[in-house]
Each structure stands twice: as C-alpha cells, then as structure tokens.
Motif scaffolding. Structure first.
Motif, PDB file in Angstrom:
ATOM      1  N   ALA A 123       6.094   7.833 -10.615  1.00  0.00           N
ATOM      2  CA  ALA A 123       7.151   8.391  -9.772  1.00  0.00           C
ATOM      3  C   ALA A 123       8.303   7.406  -9.703  1.00  0.00           C
ATOM      4  O   ALA A 123       8.117   6.197  -9.864  1.00  0.00           O
ATOM      5  CB  ALA A 123       6.612   8.672  -8.374  1.00  0.00           C
ATOM      6  N   ASP A 124       9.498   7.905  -9.451  1.00  0.00           N
ATOM      7  CA  ASP A 124      10.657   7.037  -9.256  1.00  0.00           C
ATOM      8  C   ASP A 124      10.640   6.406  -7.875  1.00  0.00           C
ATOM      9  O   ASP A 124      11.183   5.313  -7.671  1.00  0.00           O
ATOM     10  CB  ASP A 124      11.959   7.832  -9.446  1.00  0.00           C
ATOM     11  N   ASP A 125      10.038   7.101  -6.925  1.00  0.00           N
ATOM     12  CA  ASP A 125       9.968   6.594  -5.557  1.00  0.00           C
ATOM     13  C   ASP A 125       8.792   7.266  -4.858  1.00  0.00           C
ATOM     14  O   ASP A 125       8.330   8.330  -5.276  1.00  0.00           O
ATOM     15  CB  ASP A 125      11.269   6.887  -4.811  1.00  0.00           C
ATOM     16  N   GLY A 126       8.312   6.654  -3.781  1.00  0.00           N
ATOM     17  CA  GLY A 126       7.215   7.211  -3.007  1.00  0.00           C
ATOM     18  C   GLY A 126       5.902   6.535  -3.333  1.00  0.00           C
ATOM     19  O   GLY A 126       5.804   5.703  -4.242  1.00  0.00           O
ATOM     20  N   ARG A 127       4.869   6.897  -2.578  1.00  0.00           N
ATOM     21  CA  ARG A 127       3.539   6.330  -2.746  1.00  0.00           C
ATOM     22  C   ARG A 127       2.522   7.464  -2.748  1.00  0.00           C
ATOM     23  O   ARG A 127       2.711   8.480  -2.096  1.00  0.00           O
ATOM     24  CB  ARG A 127       3.200   5.386  -1.584  1.00  0.00           C
ATOM     25  N   CYS A 128       1.429   7.274  -3.472  1.00  0.00           N
ATOM     26  CA  CYS A 128       0.356   8.256  -3.447  1.00  0.00           C
ATOM     27  C   CYS A 128      -0.964   7.586  -3.773  1.00  0.00           C
ATOM     28  O   CYS A 128      -1.016   6.537  -4.432  1.00  0.00           O
ATOM     29  CB  CYS A 128       0.634   9.426  -4.394  1.00  0.00           C
ATOM     30  N   ALA A 129      -2.031   8.183  -3.275  1.00  0.00           N
ATOM     31  CA  ALA A 129      -3.379   7.669  -3.486  1.00  0.00           C
ATOM     32  C   ALA A 129      -4.333   8.825  -3.725  1.00  0.00           C
ATOM     33  O   ALA A 129      -4.151   9.916  -3.187  1.00  0.00           O
ATOM     34  CB  ALA A 129      -3.839   6.858  -2.274  1.00  0.00           C
ATOM     35  N   VAL A 130      -5.342   8.573  -4.548  1.00  0.00           N
ATOM     36  CA  VAL A 130      -6.399   9.553  -4.817  1.00  0.00           C
ATOM     37  C   VAL A 130      -7.735   8.861  -4.573  1.00  0.00           C
ATOM     38  O   VAL A 130      -8.018   7.810  -5.165  1.00  0.00           O
ATOM     39  CB  VAL A 130      -6.329  10.082  -6.263  1.00  0.00           C
ATOM     40  N   GLY A 131      -8.539   9.422  -3.692  1.00  0.00           N
ATOM     41  CA  GLY A 131      -9.823   8.821  -3.371  1.00  0.00           C
ATOM     42  C   GLY A 131      -9.704   7.415  -2.824  1.00  0.00           C
ATOM     43  O   GLY A 131     -10.601   6.585  -3.012  1.00  0.00           O
ATOM     44  N   GLY A 132      -8.618   7.127  -2.143  1.00  0.00           N
ATOM     45  CA  GLY A 132      -8.426   5.804  -1.563  1.00  0.00           C
ATOM     46  C   GLY A 132      -7.818   4.794  -2.501  1.00  0.00           C
ATOM     47  O   GLY A 132      -7.580   3.649  -2.112  1.00  0.00           O
ATOM     48  N   HIS A 133      -7.552   5.183  -3.752  1.00  0.00           N
ATOM     49  CA  HIS A 133      -6.986   4.265  -4.739  1.00  0.00           C
ATOM     50  C   HIS A 133      -5.508   4.568  -4.971  1.00  0.00           C
ATOM     51  O   HIS A 133      -5.136   5.716  -5.227  1.00  0.00           O
ATOM     52  CB  HIS A 133      -7.737   4.385  -6.070  1.00  0.00           C
ATOM     53  N   ASP A 134      -4.685   3.553  -4.891  1.00  0.00           N
ATOM     54  CA  ASP A 134      -3.270   3.712  -5.179  1.00  0.00           C
ATOM     55  C   ASP A 134      -3.097   4.066  -6.659  1.00  0.00           C
ATOM     56  O   ASP A 134      -3.659   3.400  -7.543  1.00  0.00           O
ATOM     57  CB  ASP A 134      -2.524   2.414  -4.860  1.00  0.00           C
ATOM     58  N   VAL A 135      -2.299   5.102  -6.946  1.00  0.00           N
ATOM     59  CA  VAL A 135      -2.220   5.584  -8.322  1.00  0.00           C
ATOM     60  C   VAL A 135      -1.435   4.651  -9.241  1.00  0.00           C
ATOM     61  O   VAL A 135      -1.506   4.785 -10.467  1.00  0.00           O
ATOM     62  CB  VAL A 135      -1.593   7.005  -8.389  1.00  0.00           C
TER      63      VAL A 135
END
Length: 328
Positions: free
Chosen positions: A69-81
């Motif tokens: 991504a150009d900006d923002g944060r996300c996680a899947v199953g507690g792990h930062d992507v």
C-alpha cells in the motif's frame, strides 16, 4: 486462533482475523483505494462488494502481501503484512479470479503437487488429497486430467488446492465468476461449510449481490476506492427507503379500521384481493412491534404480517449512485 490485534489508535480488538486502517493505493493519477478501513472477525465470511474497477482485487493483493500500500496499516492473523510477510503467508490461502490448476495433471496430482510445495510428508499428502477430493465431490473425477473438468469442477479443485496448507484465513477473489447458477450455489455451500466446519475466516470479493447476501456475515460496499457502507445484509437493506410491513386482513371492515388506526402512511397494496396494507418501516423489530401494538389497542385482528425490506440490488444502486453524485 484468538488474536488480539492492535488497531493503531491505542485500543485492541479481540478475535479479529483481518484489520486495515487508512489503506491507500494509487497508480499514477488514478486513486484505486482512498483510505479504507476494514475489520474482519475471526470465523466469519466477510464480503467486499463492488463493481469492476472498485478496488476489490487491489485490496486482496495488499492484504495477501502481493503488493504494498502507499499508505495505511494492515494485519492478518496478528501479523503486520509489511513487517511480517512470512507470518501472513503461513496463515493464508488465496484463490484468485482465474483458477491456478495445472490442466495436464489429474485432480489428485494437482493436490499432491500442492502438498509437495508445502513440504508435507508424502503419506500425509495422499491422505489429505483423498479427504479433500471427498469434501469437494471430486472423487469420480480424481484421476482424470483437470483440463477435462467443467468450470464448476475446476473451481472446486482450485479451492481444494488452497486448503492443502490448512490456512486459517482464506481470500477468495470473485470465486464464482463465469459459473452457472447450479455451480455457483455448490461453491456457496462449500464456502459456508469451511467456516461452519473448520472455523476458518473467509474474505470474499464479489460483484454478485445475491452471493454476498447468501454468504456474508458482514458486507462492505466499495465504490471508487472508498467504503460507502458496511454492515450485515439486513442492516444495509435498512439504509435505503422502500421498506414496509405488510399486513393482511380477512375482510374490508378490518382493513378500513386498520387504515384509520395506522394513519395516512398506511396504503392498500395494488393487486391481489385488495385486503393488504403496507406500512412504511425500517425493517426493525421496534417498528414492527409498534404496528402490532396499535392494532391490538384497537382490537383489530390481522390475518398475517410480514416485513419487506429493499434487496441488495436496491442498496447497491442507491449507495453507488449517491457516491457518484458526490464525486461529480
């Protein structure tokens, strides 16, 4: 997989399989995602609904570590992507718009190949392949080349291959595109079974309104890179006008008394025997109770009561039309 995920605003959210905050993605002058927020509960089906070009596939690609991504944060199953890509990839399975099936191999051989890629012991791979072929109703075609499969069979095999790695979160990007209605419903049953029987989380993108309505515990409507609405199917349907409570009566005297009791908003429905009133409603329990209480107070007997809300087609057209007008 009970996971506490940090939401980057100083609080935690319990049992969330996927979170995203402020995701943005542009290609040149074209903004594909314009700051979207998502939270997907563990063990549920979450549908991202939108037309072609809305940004659905881009969202999946970001969440599955395929692009950044150009900006923002996300996680899947507690792990930062971004920081923990290996952790994310170890938890997920991905089925894209086009089946990743080797048509020269048989269905069984495709599953064995996936077992080898996951470095599973040979015996475990054979046992898992047999189990998956049974679960996905592919036993009779197991030893036939995948190139001879119908579209529905190919999609079932593709989904079975996704499960070889025992993912806890599965991303399905328009999984039933191009399938006939019977095959589409077969895939729906399989997807719902994955959640109910195995407890996995499914993140589904689709353009089919009925698909989202049938499968999803929660739905987000994505249009022009923005989330324009989110909720359960019932909640979304209550966002647009047109909902009403339909009340049937045995005779004209009861209907006339009800019209007087319920006020000018109640109208006689066209067609039929002319003994049905439609009372505007948001589809909620409170409005239904208010109508029934009013009829009881006047000692008016209703022959039947049903609640009618707009369908997802109405919701989608209303919400996306509003969004397009705001961008004009």
């Amino acid at each position: 997989m009970n996971v506490l995920l940090w939401n980057w605003k100083g609080t935690t959210m319990v049992n969330s399989a996927i979170t995203a905050r402020g995701l943005r993605k542009t290609y040149g002058d074209h903004t594909v995602l314009d700051g979207i927020d998502l939270t997907v509960a563990e063990g549920t089906v979450f549908a991202l609904l939108g037309p072609n070009g809305a940004g659905k596939t881009t969202t999946v690609q970001i969440l599955t570590t395929l692009i950044g991504a150009d900006d923002g944060r996300c996680a899947v199953g507690g792990h930062d992507v971004v920081a923990e890509q290996a952790g994310v990839r170890g938890l997920i399975g991905v089925t894209g718009q086009f089946a990743a099936v080797d048509e020269l191999l048989t269905g069984r051989e495709n599953l064995h190949m996936m077992g080898d890629l996951h470095h599973l012991p040979r015996r475990a791979t054979r046992e898992l392949a047999t189990d998956l072929l049974t679960r996905f109703d592919l036993v009779e075609a197991a030893d036939k080349p995948a190139g001879t499969y119908s579209g529905g069979m190919t999609r079932r095999l593709d989904l079975a291959m996704t499960l070889v790695g025992e993912p806890r979160v599965i991303f399905l990007d328009e999984p039933t595109t191009g399938l006939d209605p019977r095959s589409r419903r077969a895939i729906w049953e399989i997807i719902r079974g994955l959640v109910d029987d195995l407890g996995v989380t499914v993140f589904l993108t689709t353009q089919y309104l009925e698909e989202a309505d049938q499968l999803a515990d929660r739905i987000a409507v994505l249009d022009h890179g923005r989330i324009v609405a989110e909720g359960t199917a019932a909640e979304l349907k209550r966002l647009v006008p047109g909902g009403h409570i339909r009340v049937d009566f045995a005779d004209r005297a009861a209907l006339d008394a009800a019209r007087h009791a319920l006020g000018p908003a109640a109208r006689v429905l066209d067609g039929g025997d002319g003994l049905t009133l439609a009372v505007p409603s948001d589809g909620g329990v409170r409005s239904l109770r208010a109508v029934l209480d009013r009829l009881d107070a006047e000692n008016i007997e209703a022959g039947g009561v049903s609640v009618h809300t707009p369908n997802l087609d109405d919701v989608f057209l209303t919400l996306t039309a509003t969004e397009q007008e705001s961008l004009a």
